[in-house]
Design an enzyme around this catalytic site. Structure first.
Site, PDB file in Angstrom:
ATOM      1  N   HIS A 111     -21.304  75.611 -14.637  1.00  0.00           N
ATOM      2  CA  HIS A 111     -21.528  74.420 -13.792  1.00  0.00           C
ATOM      3  C   HIS A 111     -20.866  74.381 -12.609  1.00  0.00           C
ATOM      4  O   HIS A 111     -20.932  73.633 -11.669  1.00  0.00           O
ATOM      5  CB  HIS A 111     -21.301  73.138 -14.425  1.00  0.00           C
ATOM      6  CG  HIS A 111     -19.751  72.864 -15.023  1.00  0.00           C
ATOM      7  ND1 HIS A 111     -19.086  73.687 -15.938  1.00  0.00           N
ATOM      8  CD2 HIS A 111     -18.876  72.038 -14.599  1.00  0.00           C
ATOM      9  CE1 HIS A 111     -17.975  73.500 -15.972  1.00  0.00           C
ATOM     10  NE2 HIS A 111     -17.773  72.329 -15.229  1.00  0.00           N
ATOM     11  N   ASP A 112     -19.685  75.474 -12.539  1.00  0.00           N
ATOM     12  CA  ASP A 112     -18.871  75.339 -11.276  1.00  0.00           C
ATOM     13  C   ASP A 112     -19.076  76.751 -10.418  1.00  0.00           C
ATOM     14  O   ASP A 112     -18.442  76.983  -9.386  1.00  0.00           O
ATOM     15  CB  ASP A 112     -17.294  75.517 -11.584  1.00  0.00           C
ATOM     16  CG  ASP A 112     -16.845  74.224 -12.420  1.00  0.00           C
ATOM     17  OD1 ASP A 112     -17.252  73.327 -11.837  1.00  0.00           O
ATOM     18  OD2 ASP A 112     -15.959  74.279 -13.028  1.00  0.00           O
ATOM     19  N   ASP A 170     -16.348  68.443 -24.047  1.00  0.00           N
ATOM     20  CA  ASP A 170     -15.183  69.012 -23.113  1.00  0.00           C
ATOM     21  C   ASP A 170     -14.159  68.013 -23.471  1.00  0.00           C
ATOM     22  O   ASP A 170     -14.206  66.703 -23.649  1.00  0.00           O
ATOM     23  CB  ASP A 170     -16.129  68.778 -21.859  1.00  0.00           C
ATOM     24  CG  ASP A 170     -15.624  69.805 -20.660  1.00  0.00           C
ATOM     25  OD1 ASP A 170     -14.387  70.025 -20.603  1.00  0.00           O
ATOM     26  OD2 ASP A 170     -16.550  70.463 -20.194  1.00  0.00           O
ATOM     27  N   GLU A 174     -10.032  76.341 -20.491  1.00  0.00           N
ATOM     28  CA  GLU A 174     -10.152  76.786 -18.805  1.00  0.00           C
ATOM     29  C   GLU A 174      -8.623  76.734 -18.177  1.00  0.00           C
ATOM     30  O   GLU A 174      -8.209  75.792 -18.202  1.00  0.00           O
ATOM     31  CB  GLU A 174     -10.960  75.581 -18.335  1.00  0.00           C
ATOM     32  CG  GLU A 174     -11.330  76.070 -16.736  1.00  0.00           C
ATOM     33  CD  GLU A 174     -11.629  74.903 -15.832  1.00  0.00           C
ATOM     34  OE1 GLU A 174     -12.318  75.491 -14.859  1.00  0.00           O
ATOM     35  OE2 GLU A 174     -11.107  73.934 -15.651  1.00  0.00           O
ATOM     36  N   ASP A 226     -10.717  71.405 -20.315  1.00  0.00           N
ATOM     37  CA  ASP A 226     -10.603  71.427 -18.943  1.00  0.00           C
ATOM     38  C   ASP A 226      -9.285  71.656 -18.260  1.00  0.00           C
ATOM     39  O   ASP A 226      -8.250  71.031 -18.685  1.00  0.00           O
ATOM     40  CB  ASP A 226     -11.394  69.944 -18.419  1.00  0.00           C
ATOM     41  CG  ASP A 226     -11.283  70.116 -16.790  1.00  0.00           C
ATOM     42  OD1 ASP A 226     -12.327  70.866 -16.389  1.00  0.00           O
ATOM     43  OD2 ASP A 226     -10.910  69.237 -16.338  1.00  0.00           O
TER      44      ASP A 226
HETATM   45  C1  NOJ Z   1     -12.837  72.277 -14.009  1.00  0.00           C
HETATM   46  C2  NOJ Z   1     -14.292  71.704 -14.153  1.00  0.00           C
HETATM   47  O1  NOJ Z   1     -14.977  72.790 -14.877  1.00  0.00           O
HETATM   48  C3  NOJ Z   1     -14.783  71.156 -13.045  1.00  0.00           C
HETATM   49  O2  NOJ Z   1     -16.213  71.056 -13.051  1.00  0.00           O
HETATM   50  C4  NOJ Z   1     -13.838  69.979 -12.624  1.00  0.00           C
HETATM   51  O3  NOJ Z   1     -14.345  69.285 -11.302  1.00  0.00           O
HETATM   52  C5  NOJ Z   1     -12.435  70.301 -12.505  1.00  0.00           C
HETATM   53  N1  NOJ Z   1     -12.067  71.055 -13.756  1.00  0.00           N
HETATM   54  C6  NOJ Z   1     -11.745  68.828 -12.549  1.00  0.00           C
HETATM   55  O4  NOJ Z   1     -11.888  68.304 -14.009  1.00  0.00           O
END
Ligand code: NOJ
Ligand code: CA
Length: 564
Positions: free
Chosen positions: A330-331, A98, A257, A200
């Site tokens: 994971h989100d 990541d 992302e 990210d």
């Molecule tokens: C996206 C990530 O997937 C998430 O888990 C994170 O909290 C935020 N970006 C901030 O880095």
């Protein structure tokens, strides 16, 4: 279309803190991943993306980095990572890390120096600092994890900017020195032999340089910051430079992302000379909430809505380039809990149907740990049981917006990022075989019935069906078509069946997924097929017709027709 090596991959996402604990301290670690490589290999995946393992106070579980060059000791040492990369390679598995370059932790030495030396710090311009107005923060923007994006910088009259948590100050990308430092770090990791990065929050790196207020959109008097901080004009200069100075020098994969990018701009992001190999499109994953970051604004949806979002996404990505397909991460909450509304319908059929439906879309498929055994959401009884900073914020925000404590708890139970962050269920023993001691995050008791070891032994398990799903894409006769073929929606107006065709030269594969607990009849265009995948034992195809059973997934290769 020029074929690229990463189009062929099947990516497995690991949340390291919850994958496998090799030294029994309750926290998953790098050695734990190495010890489970056989499991990953037997699943058939070809690449692993590991969420951040760098040094971090773990306020946002590693998305708050305090040293880009060191690993967090609780995950292991550099030699453990070297060993993982090497052993994974021996098994044909590549490693993607990541990359978190929008922000650091406030415990990063750059920020610490700023705190210590204020105006005189040589890192003063590494972060975004502004003076307040009349004792108020510089603007009324709300951060993604709640409260103002501005936090007073102790000992000064200035505020620092954070798009996410208070402990995640945004780096100042306008400063060339910052960018140079980051590029150096990116190349350091690529030189180490990783296959690439998941990048990210990358659309946040450019802020609107007019730091002005917007009309409030909540009772807190603040307004979602994303209108000013996401995909802002000028970002293209930064993204081109990032690409030129780092990624383009390697034959690596980059998965952006990139929320907030309109489809018209997808070509810039994922086209032939795009900034990334592929990006995630969150539009369908967020279909149950009005905006991905406001969980109390629930939206009722049906299969037709889901289908429209998926097909629009697929068509737009097909025009522009290549996509990264996912059901979970994971989100997000667990897919079976989200997409299958009634509890009684959450079973082998619906889990495998969902898995196959997204897997054969055009793009590179991602599987999030535990998805392949059908792990579910974990309902918590009080706010104290949550770890995720976003859940805690959403709970109090819901209450401020006028909801009761019960309602607030209900919203976060549905959406909490902790749903998917619970430790992996390896077996039916204590703590699901994840660790011998109490894990860092409470886990679902259903590990006794939903676990990898039991499913490995059961030929009719979700896990074994996932292996089939992967095999069909990677090594079957229809493999090229399923990987590189064009996608074309079928039955676009059908209320409960999602269906599409994949087409490559004179090959054709048709895919049918019944999202209902009732049987459904569909007409087929041809009369000769090979069944590539079916989550029922019986076949129900006759002449040019087929009956789809409840939650059936049926993938057929068209035979003997003149398709040219
Ligand atoms: C996206 C990530 O997937 C998430 O888990 C994170 O909290 C935020 N970006 C901030 O880095
Ligand atoms: Ca451990």
């Amino acid at each position: 279309m020029n074929k690229k090596w990463w189009q062929k991959e099947v990516i497995y996402q690991i949340y390291p803190k919850s994958f496998y604990d090799s030294n029994n301290d309750g926290i998953g670690d790098i050695k734990g991943i190495t010890q489970k490589l056989d499991y990953l290999q037997s699943l058939g995946i070809t690449m692993v993306w590991i969420c951040p393992i760098y040094q971090s106070p773990m306020d946002d579980n590693g998305y708050d980095i305090s040293d880009y060059y060191q690993l967090n000791p609780e995950f292991g040492e550099m030699k453990d990572l070297d060993e993982l990369i090497k052993k994974a390679k021996e098994k044909g598995i590549k490693i993607v890390l990541d990359l978190v370059i929008n922000h650091t932790s406030d415990e990063h030495p750059w920020f610490q120096d700023l705190l210590e030396n204020g105006e005189n710090s040589k890192y003063k311009d590494y972060y975004i600092l502004k003076s307040g107005k009349d004792g108020q923060p510089p603007t009324n923007w709300r951060s993604v994890f709640g409260g103002s994006v501005w936090e007073p910088l102790k000992g000064t009259d200035q505020y620092y900017f954070h798009s996410f948590g208070i402990k995640q100050p945004d780096l100042n990308w306008e400063n060339k020195e910052v960018r140079k430092e980051l590029y150096k770090m990116v190349n350091y990791w690529l030189d180490k032999g990783i296959a690439g990065f998941r990048v990210d929050a990358i659309t946040f790196i450019k802020k609107d340089q007019n730091y002005d207020n917007l009309p409030a959109d909540g009772v807190d008097g603040l307004v979602k910051c994303t209108k000013k901080t996401r995909n802002q004009p000028g970002i293209e200069t930064f993204l081109h430079e990032l690409n030129d100075e780092t990624f383009s020098k390697y034959n690596c994969v980059t998965i952006g992302e990139a929320p907030g990018v309109p489809y018209e701009q997808y070509g810039d992001y994922i086209g032939e000379n795009g900034y990334f190999s592929m990006i995630f499109d969150f539009r369908y994953a967020d279909l149950d909430v009005a905006s991905g970051s406001e969980w109390f604004r629930r939206v009722d949806w049906d299969v037709l809505d889901l289908k429209k979002l998926i097909f629009t996404s697929q068509k737009e990505i097909q025009k522009a380039g290549w996509g990264a397909n996912f059901l979970e991460n994971h989100d997000q909450n667990r897919s079976i809990s989200k997409y299958i509304k009634e509890e009684e319908n959450r079973n082998f059929y619906s889990a495998t149907m969902l898995g196959a439906m997204f897997f054969y879309l055009r793009g590179t498929p991602f599987i999030y740990q535990g998805q392949e055994i059908g792990m579910t959401n974990f309902e918590r009884k009080s706010i104290e049981e949550f770890d995720d900073i976003s859940s805690i914020d959403q709970y109090y925000r819901s209450i401020n917006e006028g909801f009761s404590e019960e309602e607030a708890l209900h919203f976060i139970n549905l959406r909490s990022r902790d749903n998917s962050r619970t430790p992996f269920h390896w077996n039916g023993e204590n703590f699901g075989g994840f660790s011998e001691v109490t894990p860092w995050l409470g886990m679902n008791e259903n590990y006794k019935t939903i676990n990898a070891s039991q499913q490995e032994q059961d030929p009719d398990s979700i896990l074994n069906f996932y292996k089939k799903i992967i095999e069909v894409r990677q090594t079957s006769e229809a493999s090229e078509c399923l990987i590189y073929g064009e996608i074309e929606p079928l039955l676009e107006d059908h209320p409960t069946i999602i269906a599409y065709k994949r087409k490559l030269n004179d090959e054709e594969v048709v895919c049918y997924f019944n999202f209902s607990s009732e049987s459904q009849k569909v007409e087929l265009d041809h009369n000769k097929y090979d069944v590539l995948l079916n989550n029922y034992k019986e076949e129900t195809i006759s002449e040019q017709e087929c009956v789809l059973k409840p939650y059936q997934a049926l993938v057929l290769q068209v035979k003997g027709a003149d398709l040219s």
